[in-house]
Design an enzyme around this catalytic site. Structure first.
Site, PDB file in Angstrom:
ATOM      1  N   SER A 260      18.480 -29.468   8.840  1.00  0.00           N
ATOM      2  CA  SER A 260      18.428 -29.767   7.319  1.00  0.00           C
ATOM      3  C   SER A 260      17.455 -29.779   6.618  1.00  0.00           C
ATOM      4  CB  SER A 260      19.244 -31.364   7.180  1.00  0.00           C
ATOM      5  OG  SER A 260      20.452 -31.317   8.073  1.00  0.00           O
TER       6      SER A 260
ATOM      7  N   GLU B  46      17.953 -15.095   8.329  1.00  0.00           N
ATOM      8  CA  GLU B  46      17.880 -16.738   8.555  1.00  0.00           C
ATOM      9  C   GLU B  46      18.466 -17.058  10.098  1.00  0.00           C
ATOM     10  OE1 GLU B  46      19.748 -19.352   5.901  1.00  0.00           O
ATOM     11  OE2 GLU B  46      19.424 -21.167   6.943  1.00  0.00           O
TER      12      GLU B  46
ATOM     13  N   GLU C 251      21.707 -22.774  22.202  1.00  0.00           N
ATOM     14  CA  GLU C 251      22.507 -21.740  21.714  1.00  0.00           C
ATOM     15  C   GLU C 251      21.789 -20.647  20.745  1.00  0.00           C
ATOM     16  OE1 GLU C 251      24.800 -24.302  19.120  1.00  0.00           O
ATOM     17  OE2 GLU C 251      26.505 -24.481  20.665  1.00  0.00           O
TER      18      GLU C 251
ATOM     19  N   LYS D   5      -5.883 -27.426   9.802  1.00  0.00           N
ATOM     20  CA  LYS D   5      -5.728 -27.874  11.198  1.00  0.00           C
ATOM     21  C   LYS D   5      -4.312 -27.349  11.771  1.00  0.00           C
ATOM     22  CE  LYS D   5      -4.679 -32.291  13.513  1.00  0.00           C
ATOM     23  NZ  LYS D   5      -4.619 -33.699  13.161  1.00  0.00           N
TER      24      LYS D   5
ATOM     25  N   CYS E 157      42.492 -23.623  -7.249  1.00  0.00           N
ATOM     26  CA  CYS E 157      43.454 -23.284  -6.073  1.00  0.00           C
ATOM     27  C   CYS E 157      44.228 -24.528  -5.761  1.00  0.00           C
ATOM     28  CB  CYS E 157      42.316 -23.175  -4.756  1.00  0.00           C
ATOM     29  SG  CYS E 157      43.193 -22.000  -3.452  1.00  0.00           S
TER      30      CYS E 157
ATOM     31  N   HIS F  80      38.822 -19.085  -6.665  1.00  0.00           N
ATOM     32  CA  HIS F  80      37.692 -19.792  -6.469  1.00  0.00           C
ATOM     33  C   HIS F  80      36.487 -19.410  -7.380  1.00  0.00           C
ATOM     34  CE1 HIS F  80      39.075 -22.661  -3.267  1.00  0.00           C
ATOM     35  NE2 HIS F  80      40.102 -21.692  -2.843  1.00  0.00           N
TER      36      HIS F  80
ATOM     37  N   GLU G 188      34.146 -21.051  -8.108  1.00  0.00           N
ATOM     38  CA  GLU G 188      32.994 -21.701  -7.875  1.00  0.00           C
ATOM     39  C   GLU G 188      31.904 -20.898  -7.122  1.00  0.00           C
ATOM     40  OE1 GLU G 188      35.773 -22.405  -6.703  1.00  0.00           O
ATOM     41  OE2 GLU G 188      35.645 -23.397  -4.666  1.00  0.00           O
TER      42      GLU G 188
HETATM   43  N1  GLN Z   1      46.298 -25.271   0.844  1.00  0.00           N
HETATM   44  C1  GLN Z   1      46.518 -24.438  -0.328  1.00  0.00           C
HETATM   45  C2  GLN Z   1      47.101 -22.887   0.152  1.00  0.00           C
HETATM   46  O1  GLN Z   1      46.752 -22.693   1.471  1.00  0.00           O
HETATM   47  C3  GLN Z   1      45.287 -24.558  -1.283  1.00  0.00           C
HETATM   48  C4  GLN Z   1      44.202 -23.700  -0.444  1.00  0.00           C
HETATM   49  C5  GLN Z   1      42.617 -23.843  -1.470  1.00  0.00           C
HETATM   50  O2  GLN Z   1      42.764 -24.687  -2.285  1.00  0.00           O
HETATM   51  N2  GLN Z   1      41.807 -23.256  -0.869  1.00  0.00           N
HETATM   52  O3  GLN Z   1      47.578 -22.263  -0.570  1.00  0.00           O
END
Ligand code: GLN
Length: 543
Positions: free
Chosen positions: A14, A140, A149, A223, A381, A507, A509
């Site tokens: 971390s 990385e 590992e 150092k 989603c 998604h 994001e």
């Molecule tokens: N569980 C839901 C699906 O599989 C939504 C998945 C999610 O939000 N990534 O469709």
């Protein structure tokens, strides 16, 4: 030919190795070089797709549908590097490939061993990154030097310098220089030990990046240099950042890391161009407004579970000159205590993705609150699926409407499995994953945000809105504002009579950057700000 940078970590985990790699990538890119970034994770799972968010945090998805480590999210936020499934390997993925080759007889009866077979597989994975369009590959190595590992990966990168020539590689080691209160000083011994460990396996780091919570005095740096056998100027301080993770590249520039890398690898680099990045940080430093966004989810206590969602909200805030306060709310608590006490006073609600029925009723209650109180809402989603269930239950008066994920026998399966998903028995890489095209309806809020009608977003789900309910939903004011190009799957919904209520099956994001916020996050935060300032919601047109 591409040059290679290997980044290892020592002392503790971390330390922000992912952020450091992303920052290095960004600086090189902004010196005119074409970079690619890659992460090796030493654990045995083939990918993080089937791991619990508590264990692993967010699963990041690439355009080509790989479920990867969340550090790839940092890579994508800081750079324009292309990310594919080749950018993330776990020990499990490496071994799976070796064992499959062994089963196919490709080793022609030889004994299959860690050296050379596993290490060859790792080196091939690094080489794959070095396309003709790539100047620098940054790899990385996850975990900490000394972990059992991680050994095959370290051995492979040691061999790699022999294969391509030492002048074409550098090793950067990220380490911790802790301050000991009792002694009143910074301690360099853990760094010395960790570099000692690396040198024992034949890797001499070229650069040490030292994480500290305070200034690393020159004598201490010297150092470390002496004991670790590196040049004094190659001991780089990386101090904790209070304000923003996006400051990391600037502090590395202050310590001339970009110049050092360019020089050591003899790279044909241009002068650094980071004015827009500095301007972005200026906005972070001096926000004009503040908005509070509630995120109602299941893994809110784990700070990495919705990493990209939180980052995207921050990016949208930066665009809007606003500091976004994120109120993380456990959906199970909303289920028990009702939404009012959690959502009173917030300016927007976001319901992120998720799996399984735990906490679903809390999400539904929160969405109902946002719909009825005209609070800006953004569903992602599972957030879209919940918005459809809530609408069906409370507006269409189908009290048992549900997703078949949560109740297989619901009389009103408004969200259900597609036939192709019904056949799936094996977990891991079997969802609807990666980039898909979506067509938006002209005049919708989504189309307004994107500024175009054909878009691409990444997916990671199995369930879909049930088409049988589409006419009914639309008749009652739930607009289907985005679908797959053939119209067959619902991708975006919004409420006609609401200031800003938009949900997407994808998604978004995963595609937001601090200097280029995602259009939907941007407009969501604009709407939240309008709510806060008690103004009609006027989102800026894109493009
Ligand atoms: N569980 C839901 C699906 O599989 C939504 C998945 C999610 O939000 N990534 O469709």
């Amino acid at each position: 030919m591409a040059k290679f940078i290997f980044v290892t970590g020592g002392v503790v985990s971390s330390l922000g190795k992912g952020l450091t790699c992303a920052s290095i990538g960004m600086l090189l890119e902004r010196r005119g070089l074409r970079v690619r970034l890659q992460k090796f994770d030493p654990y045995l799972n083939v990918d993080p797709g089937t791991m619990s968010p508590y264990q692993h945090g967010e699963v990041y998805v690439t355009d080509d549908g790989a479920e990867t480590d969340l550090d790839l999210g940092h890579y994508e936020r800081f750079t324009n590097a292309i990310l594919t499934r080749d950018c993330n390997y776990t020990t499990g993925k490496i071994y799976l490939s070796v064992i499959e080759k062994e089963r196919r007889g490709e080793y022609r009866g030889r004994t299959v061993q860690v050296i050379p077979h596993v290490t060859d597989e790792i080196k091939a994975a690094i080489r794959k990154m070095a396309t003709p369009e790539t100047d620098v590959v940054i790899t990385e190595i996850g975990g900490t030097v000394g972990d059992i590992e991680g050994m095959p990966f370290l051995e492979a990168i040691r061999q790699f310098a022999l294969d391509v020539g030492k002048q074409n590689c550098i090793y950067i080691h990220l380490t911790l220089v802790p301050y000991l209160k009792a002694a009143g000083e910074l301690k360099t011994k853990p760094t010395q030990h960790s570099v000692g460990e690396l040198r024992k396996i034949g890797i001499q780091p070229d650069v040490l990046i030292c994480r500290t919570d305070r200034e690393l005095p020159r004598e201490e740096a010297e150092k470390i240099a002496l004991f670790c056998n590196v040049e004094p100027r190659a001991v780089i301080e990386e101090r904790d950042k209070e304000l923003s993770i996006y400051e990391v590249p600037l502090s590395l520039v202050e310590n001339k890391l970009d110049e050092l890398i360019v020089e050591k690898l003899h790279l044909p680099a241009r002068p650094l161009q980071i004015d827009d990045w500095k301007e972005m940080l200026q906005r972070v430093r001096e926000p004009k407004h503040e908005v509070t966004i509630a995120v109602v989810g299941k893994y809110v206590r784990h700070h990495d579970a919705y990493k990209s969602v939180y980052e995207s909200l921050t990016h949208a805030g930066i665009f809007n000159h606003a500091k976004v306060q994120i109120r993380r709310i456990e959906s199970e608590l909303v289920e028990v205590q009702g939404p009012e006490r959690f959502l009173e006073g917030v300016n927007g609600l976001l319901v992120p993705g998720g799996f399984d029925k735990r906490g679903i009723n809390g999400k539904l209650a929160a969405i109902r609150f946002a719909r009825e109180k005209r609070l800006p809402f953004f569903g992602i989603c599972l957030g879209l699926q919940c918005a459809v269930i809530e609408f069906a239950r409370n507006v269409l008066h189908l009290p048992e409407a549900n997703s078949t994920e949560f109740n297989r026998h619901t009389p009103d399966p408004v969200v259900c499995l597609l036939d192709e998903q019904r056949q799936v028995t094996q977990l891991g890489g079997t969802m609807r994953l990666g980039k898909y095209v979506c067509h938006l309806v002209a005049g919708s809020k989504a189309a307004q945000a994107y500024g175009r009608l054909v878009i691409e977003e990444r997916h990671r789900h199995r369930y879909e809105v049930n088409n049988a309910y589409r006419p009914l939903l639309e008749q009652h004011g739930l607009r289907i504002s985005g679908t797959t190009p053939d119209g067959g799957l619902v991708e975006v919904i919004e409420l006609v009579d609401h200031p800003w209520f938009v949900a997407v099956q994808s998604h978004p994001e995963f595609k937001s950057k601090p200097t280029q916020p995602h259009p939907l996050f941007r407009d969501f935060v604009t709407a939240a700000l309008a709510q806060r300032l008690n103004r009609p919601c006027e989102v800026q047109l894109a493009g």
